[in-house]
Design a protein around this motif. Structure first.
Motif, short mmCIF file in Angstrom:
data_model
loop_
_atom_site.label_atom_id
_atom_site.label_comp_id
_atom_site.label_asym_id
_atom_site.label_seq_id
_atom_site.Cartn_x
_atom_site.Cartn_y
_atom_site.Cartn_z
N ASN A 129 48.00 -38.59 -25.64
CA ASN A 129 47.14 -39.18 -26.67
C ASN A 129 47.71 -38.88 -28.05
O ASN A 129 48.06 -37.72 -28.34
N THR A 130 47.79 -39.89 -28.88
CA THR A 130 48.29 -39.72 -30.24
C THR A 130 47.25 -40.21 -31.23
O THR A 130 46.86 -41.38 -31.19
N THR A 131 46.79 -39.32 -32.09
CA THR A 131 45.88 -39.72 -33.15
C THR A 131 46.65 -40.51 -34.20
O THR A 131 47.65 -40.02 -34.72
N VAL A 132 46.21 -41.72 -34.48
CA VAL A 132 46.86 -42.55 -35.50
C VAL A 132 46.15 -42.30 -36.82
O VAL A 132 45.00 -42.70 -37.02
N ALA A 133 46.84 -41.61 -37.71
CA ALA A 133 46.30 -41.29 -39.03
C ALA A 133 47.38 -41.58 -40.07
O ALA A 133 48.56 -41.77 -39.73
N ARG A 134 46.98 -41.61 -41.31
CA ARG A 134 47.96 -41.94 -42.35
C ARG A 134 49.12 -40.95 -42.37
O ARG A 134 50.27 -41.32 -42.67
N SER A 135 48.87 -39.72 -41.98
CA SER A 135 49.90 -38.69 -42.05
C SER A 135 51.02 -38.88 -41.03
O SER A 135 52.12 -38.35 -41.22
N ALA B 75 47.14 -44.67 -28.12
CA ALA B 75 47.08 -44.56 -29.57
C ALA B 75 45.61 -44.51 -29.98
O ALA B 75 44.89 -45.50 -29.86
N PHE B 76 45.17 -43.34 -30.41
CA PHE B 76 43.76 -43.14 -30.78
C PHE B 76 43.58 -43.37 -32.27
O PHE B 76 44.16 -42.66 -33.09
N PHE B 77 42.78 -44.37 -32.60
CA PHE B 77 42.52 -44.69 -34.00
C PHE B 77 41.41 -43.78 -34.52
O PHE B 77 40.31 -43.76 -33.98
N LEU B 78 41.72 -43.08 -35.57
CA LEU B 78 40.85 -42.06 -36.14
C LEU B 78 39.44 -42.58 -36.38
O LEU B 78 39.24 -43.70 -36.85
N VAL B 79 38.45 -41.75 -36.05
CA VAL B 79 37.05 -42.05 -36.34
C VAL B 79 36.54 -40.98 -37.31
O VAL B 79 36.74 -39.79 -37.07
N PRO B 80 35.90 -41.37 -38.41
CA PRO B 80 35.48 -40.38 -39.41
C PRO B 80 34.26 -39.59 -38.98
O PRO B 80 33.14 -39.81 -39.46
N THR B 81 34.48 -38.66 -38.06
CA THR B 81 33.41 -37.76 -37.65
C THR B 81 34.01 -36.37 -37.51
O THR B 81 35.23 -36.23 -37.31
N ALA C 184 57.09 -29.42 -36.71
CA ALA C 184 56.49 -29.26 -38.03
C ALA C 184 55.29 -30.19 -38.21
O ALA C 184 54.22 -29.76 -38.68
N SER C 185 55.45 -31.45 -37.84
CA SER C 185 54.35 -32.40 -38.07
C SER C 185 53.21 -32.19 -37.08
O SER C 185 52.04 -32.23 -37.46
N LEU D 187 47.16 -34.82 -22.64
CA LEU D 187 47.66 -33.92 -23.67
C LEU D 187 47.79 -34.69 -24.98
O LEU D 187 48.02 -35.91 -24.97
N SER D 188 47.68 -34.00 -26.08
CA SER D 188 47.77 -34.63 -27.39
C SER D 188 49.13 -34.38 -28.01
O SER D 188 49.64 -33.25 -27.99
N LEU D 189 49.72 -35.43 -28.55
CA LEU D 189 50.98 -35.33 -29.28
C LEU D 189 50.82 -36.16 -30.55
O LEU D 189 50.86 -37.39 -30.50
N ASP D 190 50.64 -35.48 -31.68
CA ASP D 190 50.33 -36.16 -32.92
C ASP D 190 51.47 -36.14 -33.92
O ASP D 190 51.29 -36.56 -35.07
#
Length: 404
Positions: free
Chosen positions: A173-179, A201-207, A141-142, A133-136
């Motif tokens: 799974n957590t997407t690690v993004a600047r936000s 911790a999933f590091f964002l890929v620009p796709t 709110a976030s 499951l994803s928890l970002d």
């Protein structure tokens, strides 16, 4: 495990795959559909509300499962993702078919109203062994803002609790993004409170849609990787598309053994201090696990393979270079012999700093991010700031790399 002197040896810093990575993958990810009611800001698949008529139908999906089983015993773990896999009416049928073939199945659904207790129970009874499951975000709110639909946070937490009660292994799974950088400790607190087999911790890929999201710089990435290492004694932690975490694990072990301060030795920055201080406020600096989970040495095309909703085969879902189609060639043949896959398994083909790095055979960098930012899958990892040869304890490092 013992060293040659007969004394107990320390646990491995990096885990090797049990199988020959040139012969079979550790894991096969299948994008069962791109249909999904969410509008996530980072979506690789750029998911849409309706199913694509070109998707693998039930018969073709069963043939794919037979191809996965043909890799041999034990078969790779088969992860059904999307889109939202619950948009496929044959999901339970396919899980049951995989189980009969001896293929372990995990399901990676979207946080939607389909995550009901009845659906999760049916997935479990069909034979699935795990759920991711994803928890970002740490708040509704976030997280809902990132996912583009209100209510996703609550659906995710409810499904998380239900899955654990059913006995399913749950990966978060957590997407690690600047936000959400500054929320990471609070997300870890939720993982610790609710319980999970693994936090990634999933590091964002620009796709896909992620092309529009602000990237981390290498210094920030280094700070986050060291934070993930720290909380590994509180929750079982790993990274996705941040293969230099394996470098960090090796560096941190050596520095700890020598009694050196890692903050100074690695030049960590203000983001690391902020994350560490917030973790301490939340009580996450109190170790609750006896040992960290060693990161697994796996990379795109090297123990990992992705099959799209139409049957094309890729080294990763975030690396949109195709190596063939399971409709035309067996998956084992594509994995073992295609030029793309064999090339990505050759550390000597890496360019830039990655090609010169002493960690290249245990790290290799994100081939997906390299391709996404440069168009070259062999280019250096854009989110890594390490300078080859700069780590001062090369003799100790060589010994650990030999023993990994």
């Amino acid at each position: 495990m013992y060293d040659p002197t007969g004394r107990p040896a320390k646990a491995r810093v990096v885990r090797l795959q049990h199988q020959d990575v040139s012969d079979r993958p550790f894991i096969v990810i299948w994008e069962s559909t791109r249909a999904c009611p969410l509008a996530c800001r980072h979506c690789r698949a750029e998911a849409v509300p309706d199913r694509d008529p070109r998707e693998l139908d039930t018969a073709a999906a069963e043939d794919l499962l037979a191809q996965v089983a043909s890799f041999g015993t034990p078969a790779p773990l088969f992860v059904i993702t999307g889109g939202d896999p619950f948009q496929r009416p044959d999901l339970l049928e396919l899980i049951a078919h995989a189980t009969r073939l001896g293929v372990r199945v995990a399901v990676s659904p979207s946080g939607t109203p389909t995550l009901t207790a009845d659906n999760l129970r049916a997935v479990h009874e069909a034979g699935a062994v795990g759920l991711s499951l994803s928890l970002d975000g740490a708040t509704a709110a976030s997280h809902d803002g990132f996912r583009g639909v209100p209510g996703v946070y609550r659906w995710t937490l409810d499904a998380w609790q239900t899955a654990r009660r059913l006995g399913l292994k749950v990966q978060i799974n957590t997407t690690v993004a600047r936000s959400n950088l500054h929320e990471l400790p609070d997300i870890v607190r939720l993982v610790h409170t609710y319980g999970a087999t693994l936090w990634s911790a999933f590091f964002l890929v620009p796709t896909g849609r992620a092309r529009d999201l602000a990237a981390l710089d290498p210094t920030e990435a280094e700070d986050v990787l060291n934070f993930v290492y720290d909380v590994g004694l509180t929750v079982p932690a790993k990274t996705t598309e941040a293969h230099h975490f394996r470098r960090v694990a090796l560096q941190r072990r050596i520095l700890a053994d020598r009694g050196e301060d890692h903050v100074t030795a690695l030049g960590l920055g203000p983001l690391y201090r902020e994350l560490r201080d917030r973790a301490a406020e939340l009580g996450l600096d109190a170790a609750t696990r006896r040992a960290r989970r060693p990161p697994l040495d796996v990379n795109a095309g090297r123990g990992f393979v992705f099959v799209s909703h139409t049957g094309t085969v890729h080294p990763s879902g975030f690396l949109p270079l195709g190596a063939g189609s399971v409709r035309e060639r067996p998956l084992p043949e594509i994995y073992r012999t295609s030029e793309l896959f064999t090339g990505l398994r050759d550390g000597d083909r890496l360019g830039g700093r990655c090609g010169q790095c002493e960690f290249r055979r245990v790290c290799g960098g994100s081939r997906s991010r390299a391709y996404g930012l440069t168009g070259d899958p062999y280019a250096e990892e854009p989110w890594c700031g390490y300078r080859p040869g700069s780590f001062p304890h090369q003799r100790e490092l060589a010994a650990l790399l030999e023993a990994k």
